[in-house]
Write a protein that holds these residues in place. Structure first.
Motif, PDB file in Angstrom:
ATOM      1  N   GLY A 116     -12.519 -10.679  -5.735  1.00 12.81           N
ATOM      2  CA  GLY A 116     -12.216 -10.566  -7.177  1.00 12.81           C
ATOM      3  C   GLY A 116     -10.847 -10.001  -7.483  1.00 12.81           C
ATOM      4  N   HIS A 117     -11.011  -8.887  -6.663  1.00  9.11           N
ATOM      5  CA  HIS A 117      -9.778  -8.000  -7.140  1.00  9.11           C
ATOM      6  C   HIS A 117      -8.373  -8.715  -6.694  1.00  9.11           C
ATOM      7  CE1 HIS A 117      -6.741  -4.992  -5.979  1.00  9.11           C
ATOM      8  NE2 HIS A 117      -6.895  -4.412  -7.201  1.00  9.11           N
ATOM      9  N   ALA A 118      -8.407  -9.301  -5.368  1.00  5.50           N
ATOM     10  CA  ALA A 118      -7.117 -10.101  -4.785  1.00  5.50           C
ATOM     11  C   ALA A 118      -6.902 -10.948  -5.746  1.00  5.50           C
ATOM     12  CB  ALA A 118      -7.568 -10.448  -3.501  1.00  5.50           C
ATOM     13  N   LEU A 134      -7.528 -11.396  -8.850  1.00  6.30           N
ATOM     14  CA  LEU A 134      -6.947 -10.806 -10.456  1.00  6.30           C
ATOM     15  C   LEU A 134      -5.656 -10.363 -10.176  1.00  6.30           C
ATOM     16  CD1 LEU A 134      -7.269  -9.661 -13.171  1.00  6.30           C
ATOM     17  CD2 LEU A 134      -8.203  -7.883 -12.555  1.00  6.30           C
ATOM     18  N   ARG A 135      -5.140  -9.349  -8.961  1.00  9.00           N
ATOM     19  CA  ARG A 135      -3.886  -9.208  -8.682  1.00  9.00           C
ATOM     20  C   ARG A 135      -2.982 -10.378  -8.608  1.00  9.00           C
ATOM     21  NH1 ARG A 135      -2.331  -3.482  -8.186  1.00  9.00           N
ATOM     22  NH2 ARG A 135      -0.327  -4.390  -7.960  1.00  9.00           N
ATOM     23  N   ARG A 136      -3.323 -11.561  -8.253  1.00 12.75           N
ATOM     24  CA  ARG A 136      -2.523 -12.575  -8.043  1.00 12.75           C
ATOM     25  C   ARG A 136      -2.101 -13.212  -9.486  1.00 12.75           C
ATOM     26  NH1 ARG A 136      -3.596 -17.507  -8.476  1.00 12.75           N
ATOM     27  NH2 ARG A 136      -5.799 -17.154  -8.421  1.00 12.75           N
ATOM     28  N   GLY A 195      -8.012   9.230  -3.530  1.00  8.83           N
ATOM     29  CA  GLY A 195      -9.251   9.074  -2.671  1.00  8.83           C
ATOM     30  C   GLY A 195      -9.589   7.712  -1.977  1.00  8.83           C
ATOM     31  N   ARG A 196     -10.405   7.975  -0.926  1.00 12.16           N
ATOM     32  CA  ARG A 196     -11.109   6.468  -0.553  1.00 12.16           C
ATOM     33  C   ARG A 196     -12.307   7.015   0.218  1.00 12.16           C
ATOM     34  NH1 ARG A 196      -8.107   4.256  -3.409  1.00 12.16           N
ATOM     35  NH2 ARG A 196      -6.623   2.592  -2.701  1.00 12.16           N
ATOM     36  N   HIS A 197     -13.254   5.848  -0.038  1.00 12.37           N
ATOM     37  CA  HIS A 197     -14.501   5.904   0.802  1.00 12.37           C
ATOM     38  C   HIS A 197     -14.444   5.081   2.080  1.00 12.37           C
ATOM     39  CE1 HIS A 197     -18.899   6.136   0.618  1.00 12.37           C
ATOM     40  NE2 HIS A 197     -18.838   4.935   1.135  1.00 12.37           N
ATOM     41  N   ARG A 230      -3.383  -3.322  -1.630  1.00 14.97           N
ATOM     42  CA  ARG A 230      -3.635  -4.015  -2.648  1.00 14.97           C
ATOM     43  C   ARG A 230      -3.819  -3.402  -3.986  1.00 14.97           C
ATOM     44  NH1 ARG A 230      -9.820  -5.029  -0.762  1.00 14.97           N
ATOM     45  NH2 ARG A 230      -8.932  -6.790   0.479  1.00 14.97           N
ATOM     46  N   HIS A 231      -3.860  -1.975  -3.949  1.00 16.09           N
ATOM     47  CA  HIS A 231      -4.105  -1.242  -5.146  1.00 16.09           C
ATOM     48  C   HIS A 231      -2.622  -0.587  -5.729  1.00 16.09           C
ATOM     49  CE1 HIS A 231      -8.140  -1.967  -5.448  1.00 16.09           C
ATOM     50  NE2 HIS A 231      -8.342  -1.674  -4.339  1.00 16.09           N
ATOM     51  N   LEU A 232      -1.748  -0.876  -5.070  1.00 16.82           N
ATOM     52  CA  LEU A 232      -0.133  -0.407  -5.407  1.00 16.82           C
ATOM     53  C   LEU A 232      -0.164  -0.524  -6.904  1.00 16.82           C
ATOM     54  CD1 LEU A 232       2.611   0.127  -4.290  1.00 16.82           C
ATOM     55  CD2 LEU A 232       3.168  -2.051  -4.627  1.00 16.82           C
ATOM     56  N   CYS A 233       0.286   0.497  -7.537  1.00 15.44           N
ATOM     57  CA  CYS A 233       0.546   0.544  -8.909  1.00 15.44           C
ATOM     58  C   CYS A 233       0.875  -0.390  -9.545  1.00 15.44           C
ATOM     59  CB  CYS A 233       1.216   1.800  -9.449  1.00 15.44           C
ATOM     60  SG  CYS A 233       1.767   1.991 -11.114  1.00 15.44           S
ATOM     61  N   LEU A 234      -0.029  -1.054 -10.561  1.00 16.31           N
ATOM     62  CA  LEU A 234       0.541  -2.381 -11.251  1.00 16.31           C
ATOM     63  C   LEU A 234       1.655  -2.097 -12.209  1.00 16.31           C
ATOM     64  CD1 LEU A 234      -0.268  -5.210 -11.607  1.00 16.31           C
ATOM     65  CD2 LEU A 234      -1.947  -4.447 -13.611  1.00 16.31           C
TER      66      LEU A 234
HETATM   67  C1  HEM Z   1       4.735   7.861 -12.982  1.00 12.76           C
HETATM   68  C2  HEM Z   1       3.852   7.108 -13.427  1.00 12.76           C
HETATM   69  C3  HEM Z   1       2.756   6.457 -12.516  1.00 12.76           C
HETATM   70  C4  HEM Z   1       2.305   6.738 -11.137  1.00 12.76           C
HETATM   71  C5  HEM Z   1       2.916   7.786 -10.198  1.00 12.76           C
HETATM   72  C6  HEM Z   1       1.293   5.954 -10.734  1.00 12.76           C
HETATM   73  C7  HEM Z   1       0.643   5.954  -9.394  1.00 12.76           C
HETATM   74  C8  HEM Z   1      -0.523   5.104  -9.236  1.00 12.76           C
HETATM   75  C9  HEM Z   1      -1.179   5.234  -8.149  1.00 12.76           C
HETATM   76  C10 HEM Z   1      -0.661   5.967  -6.931  1.00 12.76           C
HETATM   77  C11 HEM Z   1      -2.192   4.047  -8.091  1.00 12.76           C
HETATM   78  C12 HEM Z   1      -2.740   3.286  -6.971  1.00 12.76           C
HETATM   79  C13 HEM Z   1      -4.343   4.544  -6.944  1.00 12.76           C
HETATM   80  C14 HEM Z   1      -5.212   4.213  -5.886  1.00 12.76           C
HETATM   81  O1  HEM Z   1      -4.827   3.340  -4.914  1.00 12.76           O
HETATM   82  O2  HEM Z   1      -6.245   4.493  -5.675  1.00 12.76           O
HETATM   83  C15 HEM Z   1      -2.006   3.439  -9.219  1.00 12.76           C
HETATM   84  C16 HEM Z   1      -2.624   2.240  -9.645  1.00 12.76           C
HETATM   85  C17 HEM Z   1      -2.355   1.456 -10.831  1.00 12.76           C
HETATM   86  N1  HEM Z   1      -1.670   2.053 -11.816  1.00 12.76           N
HETATM   87 FE1  HEM Z   1      -0.157   3.438 -11.807  1.00 12.76          FE
HETATM   88  N2  HEM Z   1       1.115   5.054 -11.848  1.00 12.76           N
HETATM   89  C18 HEM Z   1       2.028   5.363 -12.933  1.00 12.76           C
HETATM   90  C19 HEM Z   1       1.967   4.652 -14.058  1.00 12.76           C
HETATM   91  C20 HEM Z   1       1.141   3.371 -14.319  1.00 12.76           C
HETATM   92  C21 HEM Z   1       1.576   2.778 -15.735  1.00 12.76           C
HETATM   93  C22 HEM Z   1       2.604   3.178 -16.817  1.00 12.76           C
HETATM   94  C23 HEM Z   1       0.665   1.725 -15.750  1.00 12.76           C
HETATM   95  C24 HEM Z   1       0.563   0.585 -16.545  1.00 12.76           C
HETATM   96  C25 HEM Z   1       1.152   0.663 -17.751  1.00 12.76           C
HETATM   97  C26 HEM Z   1      -0.078   1.767 -14.425  1.00 12.76           C
HETATM   98  C27 HEM Z   1      -1.151   0.928 -13.840  1.00 12.76           C
HETATM   99  C28 HEM Z   1      -1.781   1.160 -12.849  1.00 12.76           C
HETATM  100  C29 HEM Z   1      -2.993   0.167 -12.667  1.00 12.76           C
HETATM  101  C30 HEM Z   1      -3.621  -0.965 -13.478  1.00 12.76           C
HETATM  102  C31 HEM Z   1      -3.588   0.694 -11.227  1.00 12.76           C
HETATM  103  C32 HEM Z   1      -4.565  -0.025 -10.701  1.00 12.76           C
HETATM  104  C33 HEM Z   1      -4.117  -1.086  -9.706  1.00 12.76           C
HETATM  105  C34 HEM Z   1      -4.926  -1.839  -8.718  1.00 12.76           C
HETATM  106  O3  HEM Z   1      -6.228  -1.178  -8.723  1.00 12.76           O
HETATM  107  O4  HEM Z   1      -5.082  -2.920  -8.525  1.00 12.76           O
HETATM  108  N3  HEM Z   1       0.282   3.001 -13.741  1.00 12.76           N
HETATM  109  N4  HEM Z   1      -0.965   4.104  -9.947  1.00 12.76           N
END
Ligand code: HEM
Length: 395
Positions: free
Chosen positions: A90-92, A94-96, A291-293, A344-348
């Motif tokens: 589901g996540h993959a 959505l990310r696509r 964190g991860r489980h 896959r969870h790299l910041c969107l």
């Molecule tokens: C300096 C600012 C930011 C940092 C350092 C950051 C860092 C991160 C990191 C480390 C993750 C991964 C978390 C994990 O793997 O558990 C993440 C996920 C995410 N970030 Fe960012 N973030 C920033 C700003 C933003 C902004 C501005 C947005 C949106 C406008 C955003 C949206 C998201 C979303 C939606 C995810 C989840 C992605 C997923 O699980 O597929 N982030 N962020």
């Protein structure tokens, strides 16, 4: 960097936000800690960049759902659909579909539309010889950006306080995760409070989802085949992930350029702006721990991790082992963009965050003269280390 002026301020920021976080970064950055170690009450703790990247890319043995992962927190607040959306197929999927929601180009345009006047005001007030609180300006930038992303119906000309309230609500929501380093199980009253914040902040999402234009996030969601439920979940997530992180990084990067004496170099060569943003993100690593489980038994760096254990990836340590803020530091393939996670969870929202920081650094440098930090305070008891205030003026 610990002994430098910049290192001392960064250290105080971490301490003020959460003394436990400060201690975790100190311990993991000390040489004897090694790449991976089991720590009483915390579980496995990793600080090596290559190992951390491997864990973040290993979706067969690690998940962010379940005790220890951020998905576990969200599942309790947003409901069981998080399980479907945050991991697995589901996540993959959505990310696509979300792939093009934030590109470098549309992010720069978004930041300009939502917060251009705030940045212009910073430059103008500095040029006029006024004191400017960069931390406060950064909170306003993020508040305006979030209001835009969530399709909030704030009338044009709304006072700054309305946008600052949006920021504060995002901050309260992120505070939900405070004290969860040892356990991500939330008490019922915290879940109830978080649900209320999410309901208020996403109240306008359904309407905006239906009517908003393709230049808005929710309009783009609709056109990319993202459902309303998914868009609402994404909206809540953006708030938590992108509020304090981005605001903190803006002010801390401006402070680092000042404290390391490198602002002059950037003024002399504006092409270094990209490097300033990258170094700011590396040194501050605004999300300092991921964190991860452990979802299945696995061997990592010669250690046996068992199913249902948890692992803390101290990205702050991994990124900072390379040394202090340096505009001329070459790109390091080991840390790459670990401050935005990996896999896959790299910041969107990475392009949005970069655009916000670049624009703030640019706003402070635009007058073409050196700036001085007149006073600063460190935000206390916050999830993400941040300046409470960072008051600057031109020399
Ligand atoms: C300096 C600012 C930011 C940092 C350092 C950051 C860092 C991160 C990191 C480390 C993750 C991964 C978390 C994990 O793997 O558990 C993440 C996920 C995410 N970030 Fe960012 N973030 C920033 C700003 C933003 C902004 C501005 C947005 C949106 C406008 C955003 C949206 C998201 C979303 C939606 C995810 C989840 C992605 C997923 O699980 O597929 N982030 N962020």
């Amino acid at each position: 960097m610990g002994g430098t002026v910049a290192g001392r301020h960064e250290s105080k920021l971490l301490w003020a936000s959460r003394p436990a976080l400060w201690a975790l970064t100190r311990v993991t950055m000390s040489r004897p800690f090694g790449p991976l170690r089991r720590v009483p009450k915390l579980g496995w703790v990793a600080r090596d960049p290559t190992l951390i990247r491997a864990v973040l890319n290993d979706h067969e043995h690690f998940t962010l759902l379940g005790e220890g992962g951020v998905g576990h927190l969200w599942e309790q607040v947003l409901g069981p659909y998080v399980t479907r959306l945050f991991d697995g197929p589901g996540h993959a999927d959505l990310r696509r579909r979300a792939r093009d929601l934030f590109t470098e180009d549309n992010s720069a345009a978004l930041v300009e539309r939502a917060a251009g006047p705030v940045y212009a005001d910073v430059t103008e007030r500095l040029t006029d010889g006024e004191l400017v609180d960069v931390a406060a300006a950064a909170r306003l930038v993020v508040g305006r950006l979030m209001a835009d992303l969530l399709g909030l119906r704030l009338p044009p000309g709304s006072p700054d306080s309305a946008y600052l309230e949006t920021f504060a609500a995002g901050e309260r929501l992120a505070a939900l995760a405070l004290d969860t380093t040892a356990s991500t199980e939330l008490p019922p009253e915290r879940i109830a409070a978080a649900k209320e914040i999410v309901a208020t902040l996403t109240a306008d999402v359904p309407d905006a989802f239906e009517h908003a234009g393709p230049d808005t996030l929710l309009g783009r969601c609709r056109e990319s085949g993202i459902t309303l439920e998914e868009a609402s979940g994404l909206a809540s997530l953006l708030l938590v992930a992108g509020t304090e992180t981005a605001a903190g990084a803006m002010a801390r990067t401006v402070a680092l350029l000042h404290d390391t004496g490198q602002q002059g170099r950037l003024r002399a060569d504006p092409a270094l702006l990209r490097d300033a943003v990258r170094e700011g993100l590396r040194v501050t690593t605004p999300a300092p721990v991921i964190g991860r489980h452990v979802s299945a038994d696995v061997t990592v760096a010669g250690r046996r991790l068992l199913r249902d254990e948890r692992i803390l990836l101290v990205t702050y340590a991994a990124d900072n082992l390379a040394g202090g803020f340096d505009l001329t530091r070459p790109y390091d393939p080991r840390s790459r963009q670990l401050w935005f996670g990996a896999g896959r969870h790299l910041c969107l929202g990475a392009p949005v965050a970069r655009a916000e920081i670049a624009r703030m650094v640019d706003a402070v440098h635009a007058p073409g003269r050196p700036y001085r930090i007149v006073s600063r305070t460190y935000a206390r008891k916050v999830m993400i280390p941040s300046y409470g205030s960072l008051v600057v003026r031109l020399e």
